[in-house]
Design an enzyme around this catalytic site. Structure first.
Site, PDB file in Angstrom:
ATOM      1  N   HIS A  95     -42.844  22.407  -2.794  1.00  0.00           N
ATOM      2  CA  HIS A  95     -41.669  23.084  -3.352  1.00  0.00           C
ATOM      3  C   HIS A  95     -41.267  22.408  -4.664  1.00  0.00           C
ATOM      4  CE1 HIS A  95     -37.628  24.652  -3.857  1.00  0.00           C
ATOM      5  NE2 HIS A  95     -37.986  25.631  -3.052  1.00  0.00           N
ATOM      6  N   GLU A 146     -42.544  30.861  -7.138  1.00  0.00           N
ATOM      7  CA  GLU A 146     -41.125  30.561  -7.315  1.00  0.00           C
ATOM      8  C   GLU A 146     -40.871  30.069  -8.741  1.00  0.00           C
ATOM      9  OE1 GLU A 146     -38.870  29.954  -3.389  1.00  0.00           O
ATOM     10  OE2 GLU A 146     -39.482  28.011  -4.117  1.00  0.00           O
TER      11      GLU A 146
HETATM   12  P1  13P Z   1     -32.695  30.402  -3.874  1.00  0.00           P
HETATM   13  O1  13P Z   1     -32.972  31.608  -3.020  1.00  0.00           O
HETATM   14  O2  13P Z   1     -31.448  29.677  -3.495  1.00  0.00           O
HETATM   15  O3  13P Z   1     -32.782  30.728  -5.338  1.00  0.00           O
HETATM   16  O4  13P Z   1     -33.874  29.343  -3.573  1.00  0.00           O
HETATM   17  C1  13P Z   1     -35.184  29.767  -3.658  1.00  0.00           C
HETATM   18  C2  13P Z   1     -36.039  28.720  -3.083  1.00  0.00           C
HETATM   19  O5  13P Z   1     -36.200  27.659  -3.645  1.00  0.00           O
HETATM   20  C3  13P Z   1     -36.701  29.000  -1.799  1.00  0.00           C
HETATM   21  O6  13P Z   1     -37.642  28.039  -1.493  1.00  0.00           O
END
Ligand code: 13P
Length: 222
Positions: A95, A146
């Site tokens: 992540h 992401e």
């Molecule tokens: P948010 O949905 O709070 O933007 O976070 C996304 C995330 O990092 C999921 O792993």
């Protein structure tokens, strides 16, 4: 494989009581879901209690990280085998928050963790924000795209741009994550063609998370 909706609770909530309440409300809210698999990823400390609570058939448990060795002198770490033995099925790896705050979370380390998960039969969900992070990663690994600009900012990535990124990622199963809510979630499945979602902030609000899951369940007839 069903559409995957993954809740990344990050370092929340503050107490086991709150974690149980959130878990119970989601479990109740998604019980009639048919086309979606819901994966709840709480902090490690809540996994045993939530696992014992009994999972609905559509809910699976995930972890937010793991170590790359099976056991031994690795203070503070949690092994894939330990997670597996608790009934965990998925592990989020690499992540961007870990890559940012922990210097050691390099592509090489993430790839070792990935191998360790596969060895014990856990399904890794590899988070990437750029294509270079997919070097050497097999096509059958679940990838979560992401973009940094969209994480926790309330500014979800443009759906068309997300679609292009999704096409550039050649893996079979790609999720989108970043500022998802019940208004925008289904666009990433329906318009951008993702096979699932990785949800942060909105996964901590039971009602909102259930709403997202239901909106996706309605459109996905896989
Ligand atoms: P948010 O949905 O709070 O933007 O976070 C996304 C995330 O990092 C999921 O792993």
């Amino acid at each position: 494989m069903k559409i995957l909706i993954v809740a990344n609770w990050k370092m929340n909530p503050a107490s086991l009581k709150e974690a149980k309440n959130l878990f119970d409300s989601v479990k109740k809210g998604v019980r009639n879901i048919k086309n979606v698999e819901v994966v709840l990823c709480p902090p490690f400390v809540y996994l045993p209690a939530l696992s014992e609570r009994g999972l609905a058939s559509v809910i699976k448990l995930g972890a937010q990280d793991c170590f790359w060795e099976e056991s031994g002198a690795f203070t503070g770490e949690v092994s894939p085998r330990q997670l597996k033995n608790l009934g965990v099925k998925y592990v989020i790896l690499g992540h961007s928050e870990r890559r940012k705050y922990l210097k050691e979370e390099t592509d090489e380390i993430v790839s070792r963790k990935l191998g360790a998960c596969l060895k014990v039969g856990l399904k890794p969900i590899l988070c990437v924000e750029k294509l270079s992070q997919l070097k050497g990663i097999k096509k059958d690994i679940i990838v979560a795209f992401e973009p940094i600009s969209a994480i926790g900012t309330g500014k979800a990535f443009d759906v068309e741009k997300a679609k292009s990124a999704r096409k550039a990622i050649k893996n079979n199963f790609v999720l989108y994550g970043g500022s998802l809510n019940s208004e925008n979630a289904k666009d990433y499945i329906e318009k951008a063609g993702f096979k699932g979602l990785l949800i942060g902030g909105a996964s901590l609000k039971g009602e909102e998370f259930i709403k997202i899951t239901k909106s996706v369940d309605l459109i996905s007839k896989i």
